[in-house]
Design a protein around this motif. Structure first.
Motif, PDB file in Angstrom:
ATOM      1  N   SER A  45     -47.787  16.614  11.856  1.00 36.60           N
ATOM      2  CA  SER A  45     -47.728  15.165  11.620  1.00 36.60           C
ATOM      3  C   SER A  45     -47.469  14.841  10.163  1.00 36.60           C
ATOM      4  O   SER A  45     -46.718  13.917   9.828  1.00 36.60           O
ATOM      5  CB  SER A  45     -49.030  14.506  12.058  1.00 36.60           C
ATOM      6  OG  SER A  45     -49.185  14.643  13.445  1.00 36.60           O
ATOM      7  N   ALA A  48     -43.853  15.478   9.380  1.00 39.46           N
ATOM      8  CA  ALA A  48     -42.961  14.472   9.958  1.00 39.46           C
ATOM      9  C   ALA A  48     -43.158  13.094   9.323  1.00 39.46           C
ATOM     10  O   ALA A  48     -42.299  12.233   9.438  1.00 39.46           O
ATOM     11  CB  ALA A  48     -43.185  14.384  11.464  1.00 39.46           C
ATOM     12  N   GLY A  49     -44.313  12.907   8.656  1.00 40.76           N
ATOM     13  CA  GLY A  49     -44.520  11.651   7.942  1.00 40.76           C
ATOM     14  C   GLY A  49     -45.294  10.593   8.697  1.00 40.76           C
ATOM     15  O   GLY A  49     -45.132   9.398   8.456  1.00 40.76           O
ATOM     16  N   ARG A  50     -46.148  10.991   9.606  1.00 40.32           N
ATOM     17  CA  ARG A  50     -46.988  10.008  10.287  1.00 40.32           C
ATOM     18  C   ARG A  50     -47.865   9.299   9.277  1.00 40.32           C
ATOM     19  O   ARG A  50     -48.573   9.937   8.502  1.00 40.32           O
ATOM     20  CB  ARG A  50     -47.879  10.700  11.321  1.00 40.32           C
ATOM     21  CG  ARG A  50     -47.314  10.632  12.705  1.00 40.32           C
ATOM     22  CD  ARG A  50     -48.411  10.807  13.727  1.00 40.32           C
ATOM     23  NE  ARG A  50     -47.846  11.143  15.022  1.00 40.32           N
ATOM     24  CZ  ARG A  50     -47.579  10.227  15.966  1.00 40.32           C
ATOM     25  NH1 ARG A  50     -47.864   8.965  15.754  1.00 40.32           N
ATOM     26  NH2 ARG A  50     -47.048  10.584  17.103  1.00 40.32           N
ATOM     27  N   GLU A  51     -47.827   7.960   9.300  1.00 39.78           N
ATOM     28  CA  GLU A  51     -48.446   7.209   8.216  1.00 39.78           C
ATOM     29  C   GLU A  51     -49.968   7.171   8.282  1.00 39.78           C
ATOM     30  O   GLU A  51     -50.626   6.887   7.281  1.00 39.78           O
ATOM     31  CB  GLU A  51     -47.858   5.800   8.150  1.00 39.78           C
ATOM     32  CG  GLU A  51     -46.568   5.799   7.344  1.00 39.78           C
ATOM     33  CD  GLU A  51     -45.481   4.890   7.902  1.00 39.78           C
ATOM     34  OE1 GLU A  51     -45.750   4.176   8.883  1.00 39.78           O
ATOM     35  OE2 GLU A  51     -44.371   4.912   7.345  1.00 39.78           O
ATOM     36  N   SER A  71     -39.247   8.467   3.838  1.00 41.76           N
ATOM     37  CA  SER A  71     -39.766   7.862   5.075  1.00 41.76           C
ATOM     38  C   SER A  71     -39.549   8.851   6.221  1.00 41.76           C
ATOM     39  O   SER A  71     -38.733   9.765   6.105  1.00 41.76           O
ATOM     40  CB  SER A  71     -38.994   6.571   5.352  1.00 41.76           C
ATOM     41  OG  SER A  71     -37.643   6.879   5.620  1.00 41.76           O
ATOM     42  N   PRO A  72     -40.260   8.657   7.326  1.00 43.15           N
ATOM     43  CA  PRO A  72     -40.066   9.562   8.459  1.00 43.15           C
ATOM     44  C   PRO A  72     -38.604   9.654   8.895  1.00 43.15           C
ATOM     45  O   PRO A  72     -38.106  10.735   9.195  1.00 43.15           O
ATOM     46  CB  PRO A  72     -40.917   8.943   9.565  1.00 43.15           C
ATOM     47  CG  PRO A  72     -41.959   8.154   8.852  1.00 43.15           C
ATOM     48  CD  PRO A  72     -41.314   7.672   7.585  1.00 43.15           C
ATOM     49  N   GLU A  73     -37.909   8.473   8.911  1.00 45.14           N
ATOM     50  CA  GLU A  73     -36.519   8.506   9.386  1.00 45.14           C
ATOM     51  C   GLU A  73     -35.625   9.262   8.409  1.00 45.14           C
ATOM     52  O   GLU A  73     -34.695   9.953   8.817  1.00 45.14           O
ATOM     53  CB  GLU A  73     -35.987   7.105   9.682  1.00 45.14           C
ATOM     54  CG  GLU A  73     -36.096   6.069   8.590  1.00 45.14           C
ATOM     55  CD  GLU A  73     -37.409   5.287   8.639  1.00 45.14           C
ATOM     56  OE1 GLU A  73     -38.411   5.834   9.155  1.00 45.14           O
ATOM     57  OE2 GLU A  73     -37.430   4.149   8.162  1.00 45.14           O
ATOM     58  N   ALA A  76     -36.015  12.928   8.871  1.00 47.10           N
ATOM     59  CA  ALA A  76     -35.250  13.340  10.051  1.00 47.10           C
ATOM     60  C   ALA A  76     -33.772  13.466   9.702  1.00 47.10           C
ATOM     61  O   ALA A  76     -33.110  14.431  10.066  1.00 47.10           O
ATOM     62  CB  ALA A  76     -35.451  12.335  11.178  1.00 47.10           C
ATOM     63  N   LEU A  80     -35.007  17.340   9.316  1.00 51.94           N
ATOM     64  CA  LEU A  80     -36.284  17.775   9.892  1.00 51.94           C
ATOM     65  C   LEU A  80     -36.363  17.298  11.339  1.00 51.94           C
ATOM     66  O   LEU A  80     -36.090  16.137  11.631  1.00 51.94           O
ATOM     67  CB  LEU A  80     -37.450  17.174   9.098  1.00 51.94           C
ATOM     68  CG  LEU A  80     -38.833  17.502   9.672  1.00 51.94           C
ATOM     69  CD1 LEU A  80     -39.219  18.940   9.361  1.00 51.94           C
ATOM     70  CD2 LEU A  80     -39.883  16.539   9.128  1.00 51.94           C
ATOM     71  N   PHE A  81     -36.715  18.182  12.214  1.00 51.91           N
ATOM     72  CA  PHE A  81     -36.849  17.794  13.618  1.00 51.91           C
ATOM     73  C   PHE A  81     -38.207  18.242  14.123  1.00 51.91           C
ATOM     74  O   PHE A  81     -38.587  19.398  13.968  1.00 51.91           O
ATOM     75  CB  PHE A  81     -35.749  18.449  14.460  1.00 51.91           C
ATOM     76  CG  PHE A  81     -35.787  18.035  15.904  1.00 51.91           C
ATOM     77  CD1 PHE A  81     -35.097  16.918  16.342  1.00 51.91           C
ATOM     78  CD2 PHE A  81     -36.520  18.759  16.834  1.00 51.91           C
ATOM     79  CE1 PHE A  81     -35.136  16.524  17.683  1.00 51.91           C
ATOM     80  CE2 PHE A  81     -36.574  18.368  18.175  1.00 51.91           C
ATOM     81  CZ  PHE A  81     -35.877  17.249  18.590  1.00 51.91           C
ATOM     82  N   LEU A  82     -38.924  17.312  14.739  1.00 58.39           N
ATOM     83  CA  LEU A  82     -40.205  17.646  15.348  1.00 58.39           C
ATOM     84  C   LEU A  82     -40.076  17.555  16.858  1.00 58.39           C
ATOM     85  O   LEU A  82     -39.770  16.481  17.391  1.00 58.39           O
ATOM     86  CB  LEU A  82     -41.296  16.676  14.849  1.00 58.39           C
ATOM     87  CG  LEU A  82     -42.653  16.765  15.542  1.00 58.39           C
ATOM     88  CD1 LEU A  82     -43.322  18.123  15.308  1.00 58.39           C
ATOM     89  CD2 LEU A  82     -43.585  15.639  15.059  1.00 58.39           C
TER      90      LEU A  82
END
Lengths: 253, 481
Positions: A45, A48-51, A71-73, A76, A80-82
């Motif tokens: 998390s 991936a950048g979960r706030e 930012s999460p986007e 990506a 980066l792919f989760l």
């Protein structure tokens, strides 16, 4: 490619990660194992950048960029792919349309023209074969009513379409029967190259039988307490996590 | 979690891009409402005696009525004496072509993205443009006249086609129908009139564009569409208004009449100024829309995309009088900030073997309230009536509300009435999933909302659907995090 240095992270004030260090180079597959509650999914998390996770100390560099500032986007779009442990259902949005949007958002970020319908369908056809996904799934709403196996296959299909630099497989093996596991793992293996890297987060050895990681790390109590080759995973499978708990329980506290 | 909801809120906070005011000379009557004002409006429009009498009768009725309070909306009492009931862009003489239209006015419509001249050339859509109270330009009139179609402003129709107007005006929505229709009947200033003769399939989409420009004015337009036996017409309606701090009233009446084997398709994209994020200003939209399927196998289909207005009170309905007639209602209503919408439909089954279909998609964001209110009524001789209703609500954030009020009155045992309803929420998990795939929050919301509204959007004519889709995305800008 990825350099994690002394990462501390907390959720709702409770510290979960207590100083993680990890280096991942292109072409490598790293497995992160550990008992429940050790912080494996938190690490996914945070990457991936979960706030809701607050990084309180440390740094993460991804392809030369300070990842924590992205930012999460943008993470990506950088590659980066989760693959989610629990892929989310999005009613009303067809899987094809969803993936097309994702592919084109990424292209836009890199200054590329969006793929037209023909080029997109061609790419899709190619990747569908690679990961053995049923065409009918792609016309349905994202993950809606998919079985556990279909959801995970859909994650790997998206991975194939987005061609990430770094993939994190978060408990991708959970909830899969042995056939689905084999298909999913073989899809991942086909996507491996000297250009990309994979972090496999798992509780069990069985996915690693297929994926053959270069390195195995044991996460316990928010720290990587042991690193080794794939033999380490076999030892864990034999002796269980109690052996880790006994050996590192005291120092990790 | 908290933080994400805040981002969600930011995402809803979009700007209204049609909020400009055109600097154009306007001719108005004094504020307020009384018999003299009505006489003055009628006189300005050079109306025949019967029209004036009709207005005065409606006004007398209105005085005895009270504003309805059953809808799920809240607003301070409207001061009807504080409204200007007639405003018209000043023009020197009657216009024969678009070239004679005030260039300022044409610029306005260009800004709105509906350059009349452009449309005329490229899209082949016939447009009637109503600015404040008066119809300013109707394109394609000539070509339509060749196949016998009358498409003109209501004022012209009263002058040139009094028989048709007298026959049908108020025949579907009687002047006494409700508070706002009575008000409209008394003071309506203009609107569109459309008549499709027997057996004619209208060769192009007909379109009216409504614009409120002047300050303190209300807009009270009246639209009447009559399709004779076997005729077909598709009609589009669009609306915008400038940003103003005070609320403005819009109380329109639309009547549709479909004779035997006729079909009328009526599509609306309503984007009146919704007020700002604090609920200041915005249009009060109290509209009565109703169609009657008079003849056998006639069909009326309403499609609406409602994104504007501070308050929307609107129930486009169909009276299914002819045997085997069909009524449809497709709606997307989006509310944001402090907007309130109470909208839906009434399907009144009277003839035998009549069918109706209702698809309503409500999207609520910000602190808005969005209600679906619908009635399916099957009269006692309506054998084999069939209705299907689908009402779905989508919530963005946790401060908005979605409500569904379906009423069913079936007086014949053969009636089959189905009602399905769902409520869903755009969740943080969905948004994060999208973001992890490189789709930012706004694009994700647009994607989800578009998917949600797809079934209704598919009903709209092509160019309109594109516009409507953009409008949904814009209206939700900044709404989700």
């Amino acid at each position: 490619m990825l350099s994690i240095h002394n990462i501390h992270a907390a959720i709702e004030g409770k510290e979960i990660l207590k100083g993680i260090n990890l280096e991942v180079k292109a072409g490598e597959v790293h497995a992160i194992m550990g008992p429940n509650g050790s912080g494996k999914s938190t690490l996914a998390s945070v990457l991936a950048g979960r706030e809701e996770y607050e990084v309180t100390d440390g740094s993460i560099t991804f392809l030369g960029k300070n990842m924590l500032e992205l930012s999460p986007e943008d993470r990506a779009r950088e590659g980066l792919f989760l693959a989610f442990q629990y892929p989310v259902e999005i009613p009303g949005v067809s899987t094809t349309n969803f993936i097309k949007t994702a592919v084109n958002e990424k292209r836009k970020y890199h200054g590329l023209e969006p793929l037209d319908a023909v080029a997109f369908l061609k790419l899709m056809k190619e990747k569908m074969q690679l990961v053995e996904i049923d065409k009918a799934l792609l016309t349905r709403s994202v993950n809606e009513g998919f079985s556990g196996g279909e959801k995970k296959k859909n994650e790997i299909f998206q991975m194939a379409m987005l061609e990430p630099k770094l993939t994190i497989l978060d408990e991708t093996d959970s909830g899969l029967d042995i056939d689905a596991l084999r298909i999913v793992a073989s899809g991942v293996n086909k996507l491996r190259s000297s250009e990309n890297a994979i972090i496999v987060i798992t509780h069990y050895q069985r996915l690693l039988d297929y994926l053959q990681p270069d390195f195995v790390h044991v996460l316990y109590n928010g720290r990587i307490v042991k690193s080794g080759t794939k033999d380490l995973a076999l030892t864990l499978e034999d002796q269980g996590y109690d052996y880790i708990k006994e050996a590192f329980g005291a120092t990790a506290q | 979690m908290k933080e994400e909801i805040d981002v969600l809120e930011q995402a809803i906070g979009s700007e209204y891009k049609y909020g400009f005011v055109t600097n154009i000379e306007t001719e108005t009557v004094p504020k307020g409402l009384n018999e003299d004002i009505i006489r003055l409006i009628s006189q300005k429009k050079n109306e025949p005696e019967w029209m004036l009498n009709w207005r005065l009768k409606a006004y007398a009725h209105w005085l005895k009525m009270e504003a309805p309070d059953w809808a799920n909306i809240k607003y301070p009492p409207i001061n009807f004496q504080d409204i200007i009931y007639y405003a018209a862009p000043k023009k020197k003489k009657a216009l024969n072509s678009l070239d004679e239209v005030d260039p300022e006015l044409l610029k306005t419509f260009e800004k709105l993205g509906i350059s009349i001249a452009e449309q005329k050339r490229l899209t082949g859509v016939a447009v009637d443009v109503v600015m404040d109270s008066v119809s300013v330009a109707t394109s394609f009139k000539q070509q339509l006249a060749e196949v016998g179609i009358i498409f003109c402003s209501m004022s012209e129709a009263i002058q040139n086609h009094p028989d048709l107007v007298q026959k049908y005006l108020g025949s579907v929505v009687p002047m006494t129908d409700n508070y706002f229709s009575a008000l409209n009947s008394a003071v309506f200033s203009d609107g569109s009139f459309c008549y499709i003769p027997k057996g004619v399939r209208c060769p192009m989409e007909l379109s009216t564009y409504f614009r409120i420009n002047a300050e303190n004015t209300g807009q009270f337009e009246r639209t009447l569409i009559v399709a004779e036996e076997g005729a077909y017409v598709s009609y589009l309606e669009g609306c915008t208004a400038p940003k103003r701090d005070e609320n403005q009233l819009h109380a329109a009446v639309v009547e549709l009449v479909a004779h035997k084997d006729a079909e009328i398709k009526y599509s609306t994209v309503q984007n009146w100024y919704p007020g700002d994020a604090n609920g200041e200003g915005g249009i009060y939209n109290f509209v009565t829309k109703r169609g009657i399927c008079l003849g056998e196998r006639s069909k009326i289909s309403w499609s609406q995309v409602e994104t504007g207005s501070a308050i929307t009170w609107k129930y486009p309905s169909v009276i299914l009088k002819g045997d085997y007639s069909v009524g449809e209602f497709y709606s997307v209503a989006l509310t944001n900030h402090l907007q309130q919408a109470d909208t839906g439909t009434k399907m009144i089954h009277i003839g035998k073997n009549t069918r109706s279909r209702i698809v309503s998609k409500g999207i609520s964001a910000g602190k808005s309230q969005n209600s679906y209110r619908g009635l399916v009524k099957v009269a006692k001789n309506a054998i084999n009536a069939r209705n299907f209703s689908q009402c779905d609500s989508l919530l963005l954030g946790d401060k908005c509300g979605a409500h569904t009020f379906p009423y069913i009155e079936a007086s014949h045992p053969s009636a089959i009435i189905e009602h399905e309803a769902t409520t869903s929420k755009i969740g943080e998990d969905q948004l994060f999933y999208c973001r992890q795939r490189g789709i930012d929050t706004e694009a994700a919301v647009a994607l989800i909302v578009t998917g949600f509204a797809k079934e209704v959007m598919n009903q709209l004519p092509m160019e309109f659907a594109v516009e409507a889709q953009k409008l949904l995305a814009i209206s939700l800008e900044g709404s989700v995090g």
